[in-house]
Motif scaffolding. Structure first.
Motif, PDB file in Angstrom:
ATOM      1  N   PRO A 207      10.908  -8.363   5.787  1.00 40.08           N
ATOM      2  CA  PRO A 207      10.198  -7.470   5.078  1.00 40.08           C
ATOM      3  C   PRO A 207      10.112  -7.622   3.533  1.00 40.08           C
ATOM      4  CG  PRO A 207      11.810  -6.291   6.498  1.00 40.08           C
ATOM      5  CD  PRO A 207      11.894  -7.825   6.600  1.00 40.08           C
ATOM      6  N   VAL A 208      10.928  -8.249   2.797  1.00 43.58           N
ATOM      7  CA  VAL A 208      10.758  -8.408   1.373  1.00 43.58           C
ATOM      8  C   VAL A 208      10.099  -9.752   1.159  1.00 43.58           C
ATOM      9  CG1 VAL A 208      12.214  -9.495  -0.729  1.00 43.58           C
ATOM     10  CG2 VAL A 208      13.170  -7.953   0.899  1.00 43.58           C
TER      11      VAL A 208
ATOM     12  N   LEU B 138       2.406  -9.082  -0.671  1.00 46.43           N
ATOM     13  CA  LEU B 138       1.503  -7.843  -0.981  1.00 46.43           C
ATOM     14  C   LEU B 138       1.486  -7.859  -2.689  1.00 46.43           C
ATOM     15  CD1 LEU B 138       2.290  -5.127   1.798  1.00 46.43           C
ATOM     16  CD2 LEU B 138       0.089  -6.618   1.499  1.00 46.43           C
ATOM     17  N   ILE B 139       2.616  -8.017  -3.364  1.00 47.26           N
ATOM     18  CA  ILE B 139       2.432  -7.846  -4.653  1.00 47.26           C
ATOM     19  C   ILE B 139       1.738  -8.979  -5.145  1.00 47.26           C
ATOM     20  CG2 ILE B 139       4.271  -8.223  -6.587  1.00 47.26           C
ATOM     21  CD1 ILE B 139       6.581  -7.037  -4.970  1.00 47.26           C
ATOM     22  N   ALA B 140       1.906 -10.090  -4.815  1.00 43.11           N
ATOM     23  CA  ALA B 140       0.778 -11.370  -5.355  1.00 43.11           C
ATOM     24  C   ALA B 140      -0.455 -10.855  -5.128  1.00 43.11           C
ATOM     25  CB  ALA B 140       1.132 -12.720  -4.632  1.00 43.11           C
TER      26      ALA B 140
ATOM     27  N   LEU C 114       4.881  -2.607   1.080  1.00 44.81           N
ATOM     28  CA  LEU C 114       4.859  -2.565   2.446  1.00 44.81           C
ATOM     29  C   LEU C 114       4.720  -1.273   3.134  1.00 44.81           C
ATOM     30  CD1 LEU C 114       4.936  -4.777   4.618  1.00 44.81           C
ATOM     31  CD2 LEU C 114       7.532  -4.467   4.673  1.00 44.81           C
ATOM     32  N   GLU C 115       5.264  -0.198   2.483  1.00 48.13           N
ATOM     33  CA  GLU C 115       5.373   1.010   3.099  1.00 48.13           C
ATOM     34  C   GLU C 115       3.767   1.532   3.037  1.00 48.13           C
ATOM     35  OE1 GLU C 115       8.215   3.076   0.800  1.00 48.13           O
ATOM     36  OE2 GLU C 115       9.809   1.955   1.741  1.00 48.13           O
ATOM     37  N   ASP C 116       3.182   1.230   1.760  1.00 48.92           N
ATOM     38  CA  ASP C 116       1.729   1.820   1.635  1.00 48.92           C
ATOM     39  C   ASP C 116       0.837   1.026   2.775  1.00 48.92           C
ATOM     40  OD1 ASP C 116       2.566   3.407  -0.297  1.00 48.92           O
ATOM     41  OD2 ASP C 116       1.812   2.242  -1.916  1.00 48.92           O
ATOM     42  N   SER C 117       0.969  -0.174   3.035  1.00 48.53           N
ATOM     43  CA  SER C 117       0.299  -0.995   3.851  1.00 48.53           C
ATOM     44  C   SER C 117       0.508  -0.545   5.393  1.00 48.53           C
ATOM     45  CB  SER C 117       0.653  -2.241   3.701  1.00 48.53           C
ATOM     46  OG  SER C 117      -0.016  -3.188   4.747  1.00 48.53           O
TER      47      SER C 117
ATOM     48  N   ILE D  44      -1.621   2.993   9.915  1.00 50.96           N
ATOM     49  CA  ILE D  44      -1.497   4.131  10.663  1.00 50.96           C
ATOM     50  C   ILE D  44      -2.687   4.975  10.796  1.00 50.96           C
ATOM     51  CG2 ILE D  44      -0.414   6.054  11.134  1.00 50.96           C
ATOM     52  CD1 ILE D  44       2.240   4.764  10.408  1.00 50.96           C
ATOM     53  N   VAL D  45      -3.152   4.974   9.424  1.00 51.59           N
ATOM     54  CA  VAL D  45      -4.314   5.977   9.122  1.00 51.59           C
ATOM     55  C   VAL D  45      -5.729   5.307   9.679  1.00 51.59           C
ATOM     56  CG1 VAL D  45      -6.069   6.781   7.316  1.00 51.59           C
ATOM     57  CG2 VAL D  45      -3.536   7.001   7.032  1.00 51.59           C
TER      58      VAL D  45
END
Length: 370
Positions: free
Chosen positions: A43-44, A50-52, A206-209, A214-215
């Protein structure tokens, strides 16, 4: 100009700890170690990718290392595909469309033309990613770790077919499991800062992604009722990065203009001296660590909207520069043993001493300037 400072400082306030660690390394042109529990490595790693992409708009390469990783594996793993179109294929395609001339047999005395559709084929058109995430680098062989050291210092990597030059900006992130062995000494010392990630800190990107996925799945279930016009398909614009290249350049320029008073400089120097003289420290307080300590103090100032270094920034820098460097001495090598101390008593004193505990002990011992 002051308004720009406020905007950059406001952006920094919304960053997570991992995002802030990457930002500091991008501004200082250095590299970092991130440690977390073994089950959180994947996960990290996804969070860093995603940060990059989303926070800094940079390319990212992810490489997983183990004791069987070879130099060729390392050289391939740090590369990403170039986004630019191939010059020769584009040129030849255009020429073919504009001049549809039938080929003629070569005349006597004329040099034969190669039948290859391209003048030549590049051996390797890929490039090194702006952010290279190396998972479990400490498990790799000494040769692979040395190759990582050369990449960090020389900003280039040699393969069998090409020489790849690191782009600007460039950050190498060593993602290791907590409690495992350290990197080779010289490689470990080359890393600018270290950060420990805990599960309760969360992984916001990661949580936002996952929430977006899901949406989208929910929206897909209503596709039989709501139809997207064909003209809109494939035309969604990519989300702009939170920090643009101009923002990084501006922060780097402000880092070079940061001032430090004589009292704060003496405070920084005293921390280094007390760190070296601490009875539990057996090594790791190197000259490079001192340079990184001073550099990080300068890099943190513009992130807080300051043009000077405060004692609190120096203390914060010490907590990030030294944890992965400090080597806790063995009881039999503790300094007082030379003067006849009892070994069992020394073992009791050193029992449970950690790198973070040493740093906090030193910061409490050194008087900060007012």
């Amino acid at each position: 100009m002051e308004g720009d400072n406020d905007k950059l400082a406001d952006k920094v306030q919304y960053l997570s700890d991992i995002e802030l660690a990457v930002l500091v390394c991008l501004v200082a042109d250095q590299h970092c170690i991130i440690e977390t529990r073994r089950e959180l490595l994947d996960p990290v790693a996804n969070e860093l990718v995603l940060i990059a992409k989303d926070v800094f708009g940079l390319t990212c390469a992810l490489l997983d290392c183990n004791e069987h990783t070879t130099l060729d594996d390392f050289g391939r793993g740090i590369l990403v595909e170039k986004e630019e179109h191939d010059y020769f294929s584009t040129k030849n395609a255009r020429a073919k469309d504009e001049f549809p001339v039938m080929p003629e047999p070569p005349r006597f005395g004329e040099r034969r033309v190669s039948k290859s559709p391209r003048p030549f084929s590049p051996l390797d058109s890929r490039k090194i990613g702006n952010i290279v995430i190396v998972r479990n680098l400490n498990r790799a062989s000494n040769q692979v770790q040395t190759q990582a050291l050369e990449l960090m210092r020389g900003k280039r990597n040699f393969t069998r077919t090409a020489v790849h030059v690191a782009p600007k900006p460039f950050v190498l992130v060593a993602l290791n499991a907590t409690g495992t062995s350290r990197l080779v000494t010289h490689v470990n010392d080359q890393f600018f800062i270290s950060h420990k990630h805990y599960q309760e800190d969360g992984l916001p990107n990661l949580e936002d992604s996952n929430a977006k996925e899901i949406v989208e799945e929910d929206d897909a279930s209503t596709s039989s009722v709501v139809h997207t016009p064909p003209s809109r398909l494939g035309k969604s614009k990519p989300q702009a990065a939170l920090f643009s290249p101009d923002d990084l350049t501006e922060l780097t320029a402000r880092m070079a203009k940061v001032k430090i008073s004589s009292d704060v400089r003496a405070y920084l120097h005293n921390i280094v001296v007390f760190m070296r003289l601490h009875r539990a420290v057996g090594g790791g307080i190197s000259a490079l660590a001192t340079r990184h300590f001073n550099m990080l103090a300068h890099a943190l100032a513009p992130l807080h909207g300051l043009d000077y270094i405060s004692p609190s920034l120096v203390a914060l820098a010490a907590r990030k520069v030294y944890p992965h460097r400090i080597a806790i001495t063995a009881p039999e090598n503790e300094r007082s043993m030379q003067w006849g101390s009892n070994l069992e008593a020394v073992k009791i004193v050193l029992d449970g001493v950690t790198e973070e505990g040493v740093i906090e002990d030193v910061l409490e011992s050194v008087e900060a300037p007012l």
